[in-house]
Design a protein around this motif. Structure first.
Motif, short mmCIF file in Angstrom:
data_model
loop_
_atom_site.label_atom_id
_atom_site.label_comp_id
_atom_site.label_asym_id
_atom_site.label_seq_id
_atom_site.Cartn_x
_atom_site.Cartn_y
_atom_site.Cartn_z
N ASN A 34 0.80 -1.22 0.00
CA ASN A 34 0.00 0.00 0.00
C ASN A 34 0.83 1.28 0.00
OD1 ASN A 34 -2.32 -1.53 0.03
ND2 ASN A 34 -2.53 -1.48 2.26
N GLY A 35 2.08 1.19 -0.41
CA GLY A 35 2.91 2.38 -0.47
C GLY A 35 2.67 3.18 -1.74
N PHE A 36 3.43 4.25 -1.88
CA PHE A 36 3.32 5.07 -3.08
C PHE A 36 3.99 4.36 -4.26
CE2 PHE A 36 3.08 8.20 0.35
CZ PHE A 36 1.96 8.91 -0.04
N VAL A 37 3.49 4.64 -5.46
CA VAL A 37 4.15 4.13 -6.66
C VAL A 37 5.53 4.79 -6.77
CG1 VAL A 37 4.09 4.05 -9.18
CG2 VAL A 37 1.99 3.65 -7.86
N TYR A 38 6.54 3.98 -7.00
CA TYR A 38 7.91 4.49 -7.09
C TYR A 38 8.14 5.11 -8.47
CZ TYR A 38 13.02 4.50 -7.35
OH TYR A 38 14.32 4.87 -7.51
N VAL A 39 8.61 6.34 -8.47
CA VAL A 39 8.91 7.05 -9.71
C VAL A 39 10.41 7.31 -9.75
CG1 VAL A 39 8.49 9.12 -11.08
CG2 VAL A 39 6.62 8.12 -9.73
#
Length: 233
Positions: A34-39
């Motif tokens: 449920n973390g942020f999408v890695y960019v």
């Protein structure tokens, strides 16, 4: 203040495992995914990248919220000290930035990392992922992987290259002391001057070619003869 989240769980990597063969829905609802999408912020075109050992994802294990998850596709971003997973069961296989505060430890490519907040001097601490190289007779040596960045340009594009800038720490009482210079260890750790000098003389070639191998050999010998580790500025 010393905060070693993994010391209370010495055998945490031997706990029952939640892996891909268990309930996929259960894992996805665990919070791990449920973390942020890695960019990606940087352009890397060669093997001087910012990741631990391999640019690609590798199978690893992570202790998250005190629960172990095995056979997870992981990648460790050393430069930004971030652990990333590949969400293979979501559309387009997104990469997810795991919530660092909830990571206790992880294993990747035969190396084991712990999430610590260590005091290096009064009022000053460093937090992040460390590899514990030695933990014998209450003597600990930690390795903090770090990278330096350089901007590059070729005929077509601008890109970045990363080089190692690792730091080593030895636990003295409740404080971690940065190792300043391998050639001056006997001065920095004066109580063990005789042990350090004997290894330096026997393994001069190792000292020149492999800083880490030399440190492990020296402090393993010290740990086995340990009364107390005293430093001298």
């Amino acid at each position: 203040m010393l905060n070693e989240v993994s010391l209370a769980q010495k055998n945490s990597m031997d706990m029952p495992i939640y892996n891909w063969s268990d309930s996929i829905i259960g894992q996805q609802n665990s919070g791990l995914f449920n973390g942020f999408v890695y960019v990606e912020k940087h352009k890397m075109i060669n093997d001087r990248h910012k990741f631990f050992k391999d640019f690609n994802f590798s199978v690893g294990k992570v202790i998250y919220d005190n629960k172990p998850f095995d056979k997870i596709l992981l990648k460790y971003n050393i430069y930004e000290d971030q652990l990333i997973l590949k969400h293979s069961f979501a559309p387009n296989d997104p990469t997810v930035l795991i919530d660092k505060k909830r990571i206790v430890e992880f294993s990747l490519l035969d190396h084991h990392f712990v999430n610590l907040n260590i005091e290096i001097e009064k009022g000053k601490s460093i937090a992040g992922f460390f590899e514990r190289l030695i933990n014998i007779n209450e003597l600990q040596v930690l390795k903090k992987y770090q990278k330096r960045i350089r901007n590059r340009t070729n005929e077509k594009i601008q890109y970045q290259e990363f080089t190692d800038d690792n730091q080593y720490y030895v636990k003295v009482d409740e404080t971690y002391v940065p190792i300043k210079n391998p050639k001056k260890l006997s001065k920095q750790f004066s109580s063990y001057k005789e042990i350090i000098n004997s290894i330096l003389l026997d393994d001069e070639a190792i000292n020149k070619s492999s800083y880490e191998e030399y440190l492990i050999k020296v402090f393993t010998a010290i740990a086995k003869n340990k009364k107390s580790v005293n430093t001298k500025s």
